[in-house]
Design an enzyme around this catalytic site. Structure first.
Site, PDB file in Angstrom:
ATOM      1  N   LEU A 134       0.769  -1.043   0.077  1.00  0.00           N
ATOM      2  CA  LEU A 134      -0.107   0.032  -0.121  1.00  0.00           C
ATOM      3  C   LEU A 134       0.928   1.209  -0.051  1.00  0.00           C
ATOM      4  O   LEU A 134       2.202   1.120   0.547  1.00  0.00           O
ATOM      5  CB  LEU A 134      -0.824  -0.112   1.225  1.00  0.00           C
ATOM      6  CG  LEU A 134      -2.040  -1.145   1.378  1.00  0.00           C
ATOM      7  CD1 LEU A 134      -2.589  -0.775   2.734  1.00  0.00           C
ATOM      8  CD2 LEU A 134      -3.130  -1.061   0.175  1.00  0.00           C
ATOM      9  N   ASP A 135       0.512   2.275  -0.840  1.00  0.00           N
ATOM     10  CA  ASP A 135       1.051   3.561  -0.676  1.00  0.00           C
ATOM     11  C   ASP A 135       1.447   4.068   0.894  1.00  0.00           C
ATOM     12  O   ASP A 135       0.792   3.546   1.572  1.00  0.00           O
ATOM     13  CB  ASP A 135       0.507   4.647  -1.517  1.00  0.00           C
ATOM     14  CG  ASP A 135       0.384   4.269  -2.826  1.00  0.00           C
ATOM     15  OD1 ASP A 135       1.189   3.523  -3.434  1.00  0.00           O
ATOM     16  OD2 ASP A 135      -0.349   4.762  -3.469  1.00  0.00           O
ATOM     17  N   LYS A 136       2.379   4.708   0.940  1.00  0.00           N
ATOM     18  CA  LYS A 136       2.479   5.367   2.183  1.00  0.00           C
ATOM     19  C   LYS A 136       1.348   5.716   2.914  1.00  0.00           C
ATOM     20  O   LYS A 136       1.287   5.881   3.960  1.00  0.00           O
ATOM     21  CB  LYS A 136       3.812   6.387   2.420  1.00  0.00           C
ATOM     22  CG  LYS A 136       4.056   7.177   3.598  1.00  0.00           C
ATOM     23  CD  LYS A 136       4.907   8.384   3.334  1.00  0.00           C
ATOM     24  CE  LYS A 136       5.180   9.220   4.494  1.00  0.00           C
ATOM     25  NZ  LYS A 136       5.856  10.486   4.555  1.00  0.00           N
ATOM     26  N   ARG A 235      -5.470   6.278  -7.493  1.00  0.00           N
ATOM     27  CA  ARG A 235      -5.119   7.729  -7.549  1.00  0.00           C
ATOM     28  C   ARG A 235      -4.992   8.076  -9.009  1.00  0.00           C
ATOM     29  O   ARG A 235      -5.518   8.859  -9.526  1.00  0.00           O
ATOM     30  CB  ARG A 235      -3.737   7.877  -6.931  1.00  0.00           C
ATOM     31  CG  ARG A 235      -4.027   7.394  -5.481  1.00  0.00           C
ATOM     32  CD  ARG A 235      -2.494   7.432  -5.074  1.00  0.00           C
ATOM     33  NE  ARG A 235      -1.766   8.773  -4.728  1.00  0.00           N
ATOM     34  CZ  ARG A 235      -0.629   8.755  -4.110  1.00  0.00           C
ATOM     35  NH1 ARG A 235       0.121   7.565  -3.898  1.00  0.00           N
ATOM     36  NH2 ARG A 235      -0.159   9.884  -4.040  1.00  0.00           N
TER      37      ARG A 235
END
Length: 302
Positions: A134-136, A235
């Site tokens: 997962l992205d930060k 995104r």
């Protein structure tokens, strides 16, 4: 350990053939092996985009997992499930998944090394146990593997679209259709290498399903389901239809009036089969307080 096989399809790229014959390798890891000279075609090192003639002997040498040198750190984890094969956690927004350039501590891997006695070594020294990321600044459900058997099984489910991942997101603007499907190959942005974009060449196919849950005029609360797991997929896809995520400073310059540090994106559920028993399991991470607060504000003002 070396794997030897014969190329079957003329005109197929080397990296594609490699992943097809060695399904436990991710496309990115296969590319790294090729670039490191660990893959030969009839004894010669070739690039990933090399077009095969068919009938060549391909040898792929996967180096043994490096000894992990990163430090275990006593960082609290929100554990949703754990057994001898895997651990499922609710990753907080703001936590980096694994060490990288400039980030050597405070990551999920640092925390897992302290919490777990063993982790799979398939992804190397910096990413032990990491099956997917997962992205930060994305919160929510993540699974990590404690042994190589579990890692192979879990990674295959994600790659073959057998695992089901559902997200919640708050976006700018009013999404008109009640539901839809967004497609578009995703690759590196042509001018900003820190971003991803929908590209015409050298991208990877990506599909995102969305459904509107609530409308607030200037904002929309939606559910997203991934068929693929490309970097920044939700995104990029939502930005491409004119509805970037609230708080996503990388993909929009729109003003964020809410108290959220990062994009309003949360991995809500993960459904998969257990690597040892085959039992179908579903894990849910409740919506974080920052997104609940945004929704409370929007509902109050409606």
């Amino acid at each position: 350990m070396s794997t030897v096989f014969i190329a079957e399809h003329a005109g197929e790229r080397l990296d594609v053939t490699l992943v097809r014959h060695m399904p436990d390798l991710s496309r990115s890891y296969a590319q790294r092996l090729i670039e490191a000279g660990q893959v030969t075609v009839d004894g010669a090192v070739r690039k990933g985009n090399y077009k095969l003639r068919g009938g060549e002997e391909i040898v792929c040498t996967v180096p043994p997992a490096e000894e992990v040198e990163i430090c275990a750190e006593d960082i609290p984890l929100d554990v949703l499930y754990e057994d001898e094969d895997m651990i499922v956690i609710n990753k907080p927004r703001g936590m980096v998944v694994h060490p990288a350039a400039g980030v050597t501590s405070g990551t999920l891997v640092n925390a897992l090394l302290h919490h777990c006695r063993d982790l799979s070594g398939i992804n190397g020294a910096l990413r032990p146990g990491i099956v997917h990321r997962l992205d930060k600044d994305t919160s929510g459900v993540m699974v990590a593997a404690k042994n190589d058997m579990a890692h192979h099984f879990l990674a295959r489910q994600i790659r073959d679209k057998e695992a089901r991942r559902e997200y919640r997101a708050i976006v700018y603007g009013n999404i008109v259709p009640r539901a839809g499907i967004i497609t578009g190959d995703i690759g590196r942005h042509p001018t900003d290498r820190k971003k991803m974009a929908i590209v015409r060449e050298n991208g990877k196919p990506a599909t995102t399903h969305f459904e509107v849950l609530e409308r607030f005029g200037a904002y929309t609360y939606i559910s997203c389901r991934l068929e693929t797991g490309r970097t920044h997929q939700i995104r990029v896809h939502l930005t491409s239809i004119g509805h970037p995520l609230v708080g996503d400073t990388k993909y929009t310059a729109k003003k964020n009036p809410f108290a959220i540090a990062g994009q309003a994106l949360h991995s809500l559920t993960l459904r998969l089969a257990h690597p040892r028993t085959g039992e179908e399991m579903t894990f849910t991470a409740p919506l974080p307080a920052d997104m609940e607060e945004i929704l409370h504000t929007l509902r109050t003002d409606r």
